[in-house]
Design a protein around this motif. Structure first.
Motif, PDB file in Angstrom:
ATOM      1  N   LYS A  18      31.769  -0.994   8.425  1.00 41.41           N
ATOM      2  CA  LYS A  18      33.258  -1.478   7.764  1.00 41.41           C
ATOM      3  C   LYS A  18      34.302  -0.122   6.791  1.00 41.41           C
ATOM      4  O   LYS A  18      33.097   0.039   5.924  1.00 41.41           O
ATOM      5  CB  LYS A  18      33.890  -2.363   7.795  1.00 41.41           C
ATOM      6  CG  LYS A  18      33.985  -2.921   8.397  1.00 41.41           C
ATOM      7  CD  LYS A  18      33.788  -4.723   8.759  1.00 41.41           C
ATOM      8  CE  LYS A  18      34.144  -5.567   9.903  1.00 41.41           C
ATOM      9  NZ  LYS A  18      34.932  -7.087   9.624  1.00 41.41           N
ATOM     10  N   THR A  20      35.590   0.910   2.966  1.00 39.06           N
ATOM     11  CA  THR A  20      35.236  -0.075   2.178  1.00 39.06           C
ATOM     12  C   THR A  20      36.619   0.446   1.427  1.00 39.06           C
ATOM     13  O   THR A  20      36.490   1.712   1.345  1.00 39.06           O
ATOM     14  CB  THR A  20      34.212  -0.972   1.941  1.00 39.06           C
ATOM     15  OG1 THR A  20      33.450   0.811   0.957  1.00 39.06           O
ATOM     16  CG2 THR A  20      33.275  -1.542   2.162  1.00 39.06           C
ATOM     17  N   LYS A  97      41.469  -2.349  10.818  1.00 35.83           N
ATOM     18  CA  LYS A  97      41.688  -3.416  10.429  1.00 35.83           C
ATOM     19  C   LYS A  97      41.752  -4.378   8.441  1.00 35.83           C
ATOM     20  O   LYS A  97      41.900  -4.963   8.216  1.00 35.83           O
ATOM     21  CB  LYS A  97      40.290  -4.805  11.156  1.00 35.83           C
ATOM     22  CG  LYS A  97      41.008  -4.209  12.855  1.00 35.83           C
ATOM     23  CD  LYS A  97      41.985  -5.731  13.867  1.00 35.83           C
ATOM     24  CE  LYS A  97      42.210  -4.875  14.841  1.00 35.83           C
ATOM     25  NZ  LYS A  97      41.425  -4.679  15.724  1.00 35.83           N
ATOM     26  N   GLU A  98      41.222  -3.385   8.384  1.00 35.25           N
ATOM     27  CA  GLU A  98      40.315  -3.287   6.778  1.00 35.25           C
ATOM     28  C   GLU A  98      41.250  -2.971   5.400  1.00 35.25           C
ATOM     29  O   GLU A  98      42.135  -2.230   6.387  1.00 35.25           O
ATOM     30  CB  GLU A  98      38.843  -2.556   6.324  1.00 35.25           C
ATOM     31  CG  GLU A  98      37.766  -2.386   7.172  1.00 35.25           C
ATOM     32  CD  GLU A  98      38.037  -1.781   8.611  1.00 35.25           C
ATOM     33  OE1 GLU A  98      38.993  -1.496   9.062  1.00 35.25           O
ATOM     34  OE2 GLU A  98      36.543  -0.746   8.077  1.00 35.25           O
TER      35      GLU A  98
END
Ligand SMILES: [Zn+2]
Ligand SMILES: [Zn+2]
Length: 125
Positions: A18, A20, A97-98
């Motif tokens: 993901k 960050t 989606k983060e």
């Protein structure tokens, strides 16, 4: 987990985690580098960034790497965080989606740039 490419498609890459630390940076350098009001970028660990193609079609300026053919910004590093690679989110092909954490360097944003969301704003970092 994520797939990305430059405008012309010669540089393609995958991210194996993901993203960050996603920020929208309004500083003057990001404006020049993107040709627009701000740059949205995030981090992955270096080992989770993998080229699919085009690694030899990059050129570099001040630690940021661009596609030689179309100029898309592909990757960069912050001096104080050499273990992570910064990615411009516009090069990612799939949905992200983060969450975006914050706007930064809002004190130096362009006078024609209006921030119209409720995401946190920081004058510098
Ligand atoms: Zn390209
Ligand atoms: Zn910036």
């Amino acid at each position: 987990m994520h797939q990305g490419q430059c405008l012309c498609g010669s540089v393609q890459f995958k991210l194996h985690q993901k993203i960050t630390d996603i920020v929208m940076c309004h500083c003057s350098e990001c404006r020049k580098a993107q040709g627009t009001a701000f740059a949205t970028s995030g981090s992955v660990k270096n080992e989770n960034f993998e080229f699919i193609s085009g690694e030899n079609n990059l050129t570099e300026f001040k630690g940021k790497k661009f596609c030689k053919t179309c100029g898309s910004p592909i990757m960069g590093k912050l001096k104080n965080n050499p273990d992570h690679t910064r990615i411009r989110l516009g090069t990612i092909t799939n949905d992200i989606k983060e969450p975006i954490e914050k706007h930064i360097f809002t004190d130096s944003k362009a006078n024609w740039d209006s921030i119209c969301d409720s995401i946190a704003q920081h004058k510098e970092w």
